[in-house]
Design a protein around this motif. Structure first.
Motif, PDB file in Angstrom:
ATOM      1  N   SER A  77       2.528  -9.084   3.925  1.00  0.00           N
ATOM      2  CA  SER A  77       3.192 -10.021   3.023  1.00  0.00           C
ATOM      3  C   SER A  77       2.139 -10.844   2.291  1.00  0.00           C
ATOM      4  O   SER A  77       0.940 -10.654   2.477  1.00  0.00           O
ATOM      5  CB  SER A  77       4.135 -10.942   3.808  1.00  0.00           C
ATOM      6  OG  SER A  77       3.398 -11.840   4.604  1.00  0.00           O
ATOM      7  N   LYS A  78       2.581 -11.784   1.499  1.00  0.00           N
ATOM      8  CA  LYS A  78       1.652 -12.577   0.704  1.00  0.00           C
ATOM      9  C   LYS A  78       0.845 -13.535   1.565  1.00  0.00           C
ATOM     10  O   LYS A  78      -0.241 -13.978   1.186  1.00  0.00           O
ATOM     11  CB  LYS A  78       2.426 -13.356  -0.366  1.00  0.00           C
ATOM     12  CG  LYS A  78       1.606 -13.719  -1.587  1.00  0.00           C
ATOM     13  CD  LYS A  78       2.500 -14.241  -2.695  1.00  0.00           C
ATOM     14  CE  LYS A  78       1.688 -14.546  -3.957  1.00  0.00           C
ATOM     15  NZ  LYS A  78       2.561 -15.019  -5.053  1.00  0.00           N
ATOM     16  N   ASP A  79       1.366 -13.853   2.764  1.00  0.00           N
ATOM     17  CA  ASP A  79       0.675 -14.819   3.607  1.00  0.00           C
ATOM     18  C   ASP A  79       0.336 -14.325   5.011  1.00  0.00           C
ATOM     19  O   ASP A  79      -0.411 -14.973   5.727  1.00  0.00           O
ATOM     20  CB  ASP A  79       1.469 -16.125   3.700  1.00  0.00           C
ATOM     21  CG  ASP A  79       2.914 -15.915   4.116  1.00  0.00           C
ATOM     22  OD1 ASP A  79       3.365 -14.753   4.179  1.00  0.00           O
ATOM     23  OD2 ASP A  79       3.609 -16.911   4.381  1.00  0.00           O
ATOM     24  N   ALA A  87      10.293 -10.232   3.800  1.00  0.00           N
ATOM     25  CA  ALA A  87       9.193  -9.920   2.885  1.00  0.00           C
ATOM     26  C   ALA A  87       9.015  -8.424   2.703  1.00  0.00           C
ATOM     27  O   ALA A  87       8.727  -7.950   1.601  1.00  0.00           O
ATOM     28  CB  ALA A  87       7.900 -10.551   3.406  1.00  0.00           C
ATOM     29  N   ALA A  91       9.423  -6.323  -0.909  1.00  0.00           N
ATOM     30  CA  ALA A  91       8.397  -5.461  -1.507  1.00  0.00           C
ATOM     31  C   ALA A  91       8.986  -4.131  -1.939  1.00  0.00           C
ATOM     32  O   ALA A  91       8.668  -3.607  -3.014  1.00  0.00           O
ATOM     33  CB  ALA A  91       7.261  -5.240  -0.507  1.00  0.00           C
ATOM     34  N   ASP A  96       7.338  -6.585  -5.668  1.00  0.00           N
ATOM     35  CA  ASP A  96       6.503  -7.787  -5.607  1.00  0.00           C
ATOM     36  C   ASP A  96       6.294  -8.216  -4.160  1.00  0.00           C
ATOM     37  O   ASP A  96       7.211  -8.122  -3.345  1.00  0.00           O
ATOM     38  CB  ASP A  96       7.155  -8.952  -6.362  1.00  0.00           C
ATOM     39  CG  ASP A  96       7.129  -8.763  -7.867  1.00  0.00           C
ATOM     40  OD1 ASP A  96       6.266  -8.000  -8.338  1.00  0.00           O
ATOM     41  OD2 ASP A  96       7.955  -9.381  -8.556  1.00  0.00           O
ATOM     42  N   ARG A  97       5.100  -8.719  -3.878  1.00  0.00           N
ATOM     43  CA  ARG A  97       4.835  -9.291  -2.562  1.00  0.00           C
ATOM     44  C   ARG A  97       5.275 -10.759  -2.551  1.00  0.00           C
ATOM     45  O   ARG A  97       5.019 -11.499  -3.503  1.00  0.00           O
ATOM     46  CB  ARG A  97       3.353  -9.216  -2.235  1.00  0.00           C
ATOM     47  CG  ARG A  97       2.884  -7.817  -1.978  1.00  0.00           C
ATOM     48  CD  ARG A  97       1.667  -7.793  -1.075  1.00  0.00           C
ATOM     49  NE  ARG A  97       1.201  -6.424  -0.954  1.00  0.00           N
ATOM     50  CZ  ARG A  97       1.770  -5.500  -0.202  1.00  0.00           C
ATOM     51  NH1 ARG A  97       2.833  -5.826   0.511  1.00  0.00           N
ATOM     52  NH2 ARG A  97       1.298  -4.271  -0.152  1.00  0.00           N
ATOM     53  N   VAL A  98       5.896 -11.152  -1.466  1.00  0.00           N
ATOM     54  CA  VAL A  98       6.318 -12.549  -1.311  1.00  0.00           C
ATOM     55  C   VAL A  98       5.883 -13.028   0.062  1.00  0.00           C
ATOM     56  O   VAL A  98       5.424 -12.247   0.901  1.00  0.00           O
ATOM     57  CB  VAL A  98       7.849 -12.694  -1.473  1.00  0.00           C
ATOM     58  CG1 VAL A  98       8.290 -12.294  -2.863  1.00  0.00           C
ATOM     59  CG2 VAL A  98       8.594 -11.873  -0.413  1.00  0.00           C
ATOM     60  N   THR A  99       6.027 -14.305   0.312  1.00  0.00           N
ATOM     61  CA  THR A  99       5.701 -14.855   1.622  1.00  0.00           C
ATOM     62  C   THR A  99       6.798 -14.504   2.620  1.00  0.00           C
ATOM     63  O   THR A  99       7.939 -14.210   2.246  1.00  0.00           O
ATOM     64  CB  THR A  99       5.553 -16.381   1.539  1.00  0.00           C
ATOM     65  OG1 THR A  99       6.779 -16.936   1.030  1.00  0.00           O
ATOM     66  CG2 THR A  99       4.402 -16.774   0.629  1.00  0.00           C
ATOM     67  N   ASN A 106      10.175 -15.752  -5.713  1.00  0.00           N
ATOM     68  CA  ASN A 106       8.734 -15.933  -5.836  1.00  0.00           C
ATOM     69  C   ASN A 106       8.304 -17.287  -5.278  1.00  0.00           C
ATOM     70  O   ASN A 106       9.110 -18.024  -4.689  1.00  0.00           O
ATOM     71  CB  ASN A 106       8.293 -15.772  -7.301  1.00  0.00           C
ATOM     72  CG  ASN A 106       8.927 -16.811  -8.214  1.00  0.00           C
ATOM     73  OD1 ASN A 106       9.374 -17.874  -7.776  1.00  0.00           O
ATOM     74  ND2 ASN A 106       8.957 -16.515  -9.505  1.00  0.00           N
ATOM     75  N   GLY A 107       7.014 -17.631  -5.469  1.00  0.00           N
ATOM     76  CA  GLY A 107       6.491 -18.870  -4.913  1.00  0.00           C
ATOM     77  C   GLY A 107       7.142 -20.122  -5.449  1.00  0.00           C
ATOM     78  O   GLY A 107       7.116 -21.171  -4.810  1.00  0.00           O
ATOM     79  N   THR A 370       4.657  -1.798  -2.301  1.00  0.00           N
ATOM     80  CA  THR A 370       5.251  -2.133  -3.591  1.00  0.00           C
ATOM     81  C   THR A 370       5.371  -0.915  -4.504  1.00  0.00           C
ATOM     82  O   THR A 370       6.155  -0.931  -5.459  1.00  0.00           O
ATOM     83  CB  THR A 370       4.423  -3.218  -4.304  1.00  0.00           C
ATOM     84  OG1 THR A 370       3.072  -2.761  -4.445  1.00  0.00           O
ATOM     85  CG2 THR A 370       4.429  -4.518  -3.515  1.00  0.00           C
TER      86      THR A 370
END
Length: 380
Positions: A77-79, A87, A91, A96-99, A106-107, A370
């Motif tokens: 994931s994003k984090d 997450a 994807a 898209d990658r997310v937390t 999104n963020g 993704t």
């Protein structure tokens, strides 16, 4: 002059015919009529060999093994190095990658368009009827809304049993909502509970039969979520049984979808650190792989989960009369886990993707999670 006109006409005719053939080959033939995405929750490479053994012995071949293309899918994931289900699903569904804990946002908290939003929903099937009904109708909704009644008002047929699903006519474009359980759907080995519930293969078959009348084709998304639930509970038999159920449904999709269907099966995130250990015989299958071997060693073990024998940090192993333990079905025993957690943890592993049909040649080697979305989007 007449000869030149005839030659020019012939040239134009040949050029037109050539363009027609080119269009037919590269658009009509290659463009899939149906796109079917299976999300195998917990489907990592390490799950495949134990599933083969459980299904019919180590030498058997699954429907997954016959897919034309396969890839290892890099997954994070994003984090975090290991995504959670939210997450990981984002994807695949959005590219898209997310937390972790973010579902298609999104963020900044803004929604990201998912693949399901690219078309209207004609068919939905699953469990969880209590979440659609108010408390006054034995549901769980506190807002007094009856969503099943609202769906009927919007033109959807509501079916509650396997027999009702089979009775839906296939000659008209469907608007169908199938809800076959008050809570979650039953596992494959719960025979009594499943007497009125369609199997995953039944739902896939009927969905394809009904959707194939859509002139413009269709997108079908199948989430094999019970695989995750079984793994989180450290239940090896149900974990392998539900993976076999997924494999059967893939075989049905290939039979009913036809050669023009694009079929992709992708894992979301590995769960629990599942292992089939020791030296089972080549032809051992089913319950022969459960419990303990002749030396008293467990065939199946987990890294983490509710049947852990040790705890660390804030985790505390509950007593023998813990609610979670008391709900264990008679005759079923979860295999031991190395460390106790209330629910088996996700693990930092690649997942796997399989594909057949137009466009799935992109599923080769090592790819990003993704990129699964990009493959689906290019086929739409």
């Amino acid at each position: 002059m007449k000869w030149r006109n005839q030659l020019l006409a012939l040239f134009c005719l040949l050029a037109f015919a050539g363009l027609g053939v080119l269009y037919f080959q590269h658009w009509v033939i290659r463009k899939p009529f149906g796109i079917i995405l299976f999300v195998g929750e917990g489907l990592s490479p390490a799950r495949l060999a134990p599933t083969r053994a459980y299904a019919a012995g180590a030498g058997t071949r699954l429907n997954l093994d016959s897919m034309e293309h396969a890839a290892l899918v890099i997954n994070y994931s994003k984090d975090f190095a290991a995504p959670d289900q939210a997450a990981a699903a984002t994807a695949i569904a959005t590219g898209d990658r997310v937390t972790n804990r973010a579902i298609a946002t999104n963020g900044d908290g803004k929604p990201i368009k998912s693949i399901v939003e690219l078309g209207n929903i004609d068919i939905a099937m699953g469990g969880g009827a209590a979440q659609f009904l108010p408390v006054t109708k034995k549901g769980e909704r506190q807002d007094k809304r009856d969503l099943l009644l609202e769906l009927r008002g919007n033109g959807f047929d509501i079916v509650r049993t396997r027999a009702e699903l089979e009775a839906v006519p296939a000659w008209r474009r469907p608007k169908l909502f199938g809800i076959f359980s008050t809570g979650e759907l039953a596992f494959a080995n719960q025979v009594e509970e499943k007497s009125q519930q369609p199997s995953l293969s039944d739902m896939v078959r009927r969905a394809i039969q009904l959707l194939q009348y859509n002139v413009g084709g269709y997108l079908l998304v199948v989430d094999a979520g019970l695989m995750r639930k079984a793994a989180q509970e450290n239940n090896g038999e149900r974990t392998l049984g539900q993976t076999v159920e997924l494999d059967r449904a893939v075989g049905v999709a290939r039979s009913y979808g036809g050669s023009r269907a694009t079929i992709i099966i992708c894992g979301d995130v590995a769960i629990g650190g599942f292992s089939l250990n020791g030296f089972p015989f080549r032809k051992d299958s089913g319950i022969a792989l459960l419990g303990f071997n002749s030396a008293g060693q467990p065939w199946i073990t987990w890294a983490t989960g509710p049947n852990g024998t040790k705890s660390y940090g804030a985790a505390k192993i509950p007593g023998k009369q813990d609610e979670n333990q008391s709900k264990q079905p008679e005759g079923e025993q979860s295999e031991p886990a190395a460390f106790y957690t209330k629910s088996a943890l996700v693990t930092v592993e690649d997942v796997v993707a399989f594909g057949s049909g137009p466009g799935t040649d992109a599923l080769e080697g090592v790819m990003d999670s993704t990129d699964v979305f990009k493959t689906l989007r290019d086929d739409l």
